[in-house]
Design a protein around this motif. Structure first.
Motif, mmCIF file in Angstrom:
data_model
loop_
_atom_site.group_PDB
_atom_site.id
_atom_site.type_symbol
_atom_site.label_atom_id
_atom_site.label_comp_id
_atom_site.label_asym_id
_atom_site.label_seq_id
_atom_site.Cartn_x
_atom_site.Cartn_y
_atom_site.Cartn_z
ATOM 1 N N LEU A 1 2.734 8.823 -12.454
ATOM 2 C CA LEU A 1 3.940 8.848 -11.630
ATOM 3 C C LEU A 1 3.695 7.920 -10.449
ATOM 4 C CD1 LEU A 1 4.806 12.645 -11.621
ATOM 5 C CD2 LEU A 1 6.105 10.816 -12.715
ATOM 6 N N ILE A 2 4.710 7.159 -10.080
ATOM 7 C CA ILE A 2 4.580 6.200 -8.996
ATOM 8 C C ILE A 2 5.487 6.645 -7.851
ATOM 9 C CG2 ILE A 2 4.828 3.779 -8.319
ATOM 10 C CD1 ILE A 2 4.543 3.171 -11.411
ATOM 11 N N PHE A 3 4.916 6.664 -6.657
ATOM 12 C CA PHE A 3 5.648 7.073 -5.466
ATOM 13 C C PHE A 3 5.654 5.935 -4.453
ATOM 14 C CE2 PHE A 3 4.189 10.875 -7.498
ATOM 15 C CZ PHE A 3 5.248 11.769 -7.343
ATOM 16 N N LYS A 4 6.775 5.785 -3.761
ATOM 17 C CA LYS A 4 6.859 4.807 -2.682
ATOM 18 C C LYS A 4 7.473 5.513 -1.489
ATOM 19 C CE LYS A 4 8.249 0.156 -1.580
ATOM 20 N NZ LYS A 4 8.830 -1.080 -2.037
ATOM 21 N N ASP A 5 6.790 5.444 -0.379
ATOM 22 C CA ASP A 5 7.236 6.121 0.841
ATOM 23 C C ASP A 5 7.498 7.604 0.590
ATOM 24 O OD1 ASP A 5 7.104 3.692 2.255
ATOM 25 O OD2 ASP A 5 9.147 3.174 1.623
ATOM 26 N N GLY A 6 6.653 8.228 -0.243
ATOM 27 C CA GLY A 6 6.740 9.654 -0.515
ATOM 28 C C GLY A 6 7.800 10.054 -1.525
ATOM 29 N N LYS A 7 8.524 9.081 -2.098
ATOM 30 C CA LYS A 7 9.578 9.395 -3.073
ATOM 31 C C LYS A 7 9.207 8.810 -4.436
ATOM 32 C CE LYS A 7 13.324 9.809 0.165
ATOM 33 N NZ LYS A 7 14.741 9.816 0.278
ATOM 34 N N LEU A 8 9.609 9.522 -5.480
ATOM 35 C CA LEU A 8 9.353 9.064 -6.835
ATOM 36 C C LEU A 8 10.053 7.728 -7.071
ATOM 37 C CD1 LEU A 8 8.095 9.855 -9.604
ATOM 38 C CD2 LEU A 8 10.316 10.860 -10.181
ATOM 39 N N SER A 9 9.291 6.738 -7.567
ATOM 40 C CA SER A 9 9.878 5.415 -7.794
ATOM 41 C C SER A 9 9.590 4.868 -9.194
ATOM 42 C CB SER A 9 9.374 4.418 -6.744
ATOM 43 O OG SER A 9 7.979 4.228 -6.866
ATOM 44 N N GLY A 10 8.777 5.571 -9.998
ATOM 45 C CA GLY A 10 8.490 5.091 -11.344
ATOM 46 C C GLY A 10 7.585 6.040 -12.087
ATOM 47 N N GLY A 11 7.354 5.718 -13.339
ATOM 48 C CA GLY A 11 6.445 6.524 -14.145
ATOM 49 C C GLY A 11 6.471 6.092 -15.591
ATOM 50 N N ASN A 12 5.405 6.417 -16.301
ATOM 51 C CA ASN A 12 5.356 6.188 -17.743
ATOM 52 C C ASN A 12 4.344 7.137 -18.356
ATOM 53 O OD1 ASN A 12 2.685 4.651 -17.999
ATOM 54 N ND2 ASN A 12 3.778 3.447 -16.479
ATOM 55 N N ALA B 1 0.822 -1.209 0.000
ATOM 56 C CA ALA B 1 0.000 0.000 0.000
ATOM 57 C C ALA B 1 0.858 1.261 0.000
ATOM 58 C CB ALA B 1 -0.938 -0.002 1.200
ATOM 59 N N SER B 2 2.145 1.143 0.366
ATOM 60 C CA SER B 2 2.980 2.334 0.416
ATOM 61 C C SER B 2 3.319 2.860 -0.981
ATOM 62 C CB SER B 2 4.252 2.071 1.226
ATOM 63 O OG SER B 2 5.057 1.117 0.566
ATOM 64 N N ALA B 3 3.191 2.010 -2.012
ATOM 65 C CA ALA B 3 3.388 2.484 -3.392
ATOM 66 C C ALA B 3 2.084 3.126 -3.850
ATOM 67 C CB ALA B 3 3.763 1.326 -4.307
#
Length: 189
Positions: free
Chosen positions: A56-67, A20-22
């Protein structure tokens, strides 16, 4: 047996919490903008391209992915007015000499690696696909609340867009077009 059920439930809850953090944040394509600038010896042209979709994908408040998917059929020129060559240039940019939008209606950008450069500033290496050709690009993106801004320089010749390139044709003189074009994305989500 009761302890085994308790452990199983605790593991499911913990696993669910980790997943759920993502968080995926869908880009609002109507409010987001992609601006482009192409330069030549005697000046430059600029315009816009519409986004078709993006996340945009965030995990624990940080950017972790995107397309992202850009609608290349939407490419417009903003520095010329109707009757000043605007329609001719837009048609040429959509033709096979440039982006070939009849065959390649979209371009795609998929984040591969992300490093933190500073607070809210990330260095991204992504796969960019234009005209069916995929090459890596590296750029910085700044994320603040529900907005992200990125600037990219792209060598068009890597995507088989060689028209007017001094790297491939001799004697172009002041008709030479820079191999690199610039994109600036202002993303709202």
């Amino acid at each position: 047996m009761k302890n085994l059920k308790t452990v199983a439930i605790a593991l499911l809850v913990a696993f669910g919490t980790l997943n759920a953090s993502a968080q995926e944040k869908k880009v609002d394509v109507a409010k987001s903008k992609i601006n482009w600038v192409g330069k030549k010896v005697t000046g430059k042209h600029e315009g816009t391209i519409n986004l078709k979709d993006g996340v945009l994908i965030f995990k624990d408040g940080k950017l972790s992915g995107g397309n992202f998917t850009a609608d290349m059929t939407s490419i417009t020129v903003t520095d010329l007015k109707a009757g000043e060559g605007k329609e001719k240039l837009e048609g040429h940019l959509k033709a096979d000499d440039f982006f070939g939008t009849d065959k390649f209606a979209t371009a795609k950008l998929t984040f591969k690696t992300i490093g933190t450069k500073a607070k809210n500033v990330y260095t991204v290496t992504a796969d960019l696909t234009i005209k069916g050709i995929t090459k890596p690009v590296t750029f910085e993106i700044t994320v603040n609340k529900n907005n992200a801004v990125a600037a990219l320089k792209i060598d068009r010749t890597k995507y088989d867009i060689k028209y007017g390139s001094g790297s491939f044709f001799d004697g172009l003189g002041d008709k030479t077009i820079s191999d690199e074009f610039e994109l600036t994305a202002d993303l709202k989500f």
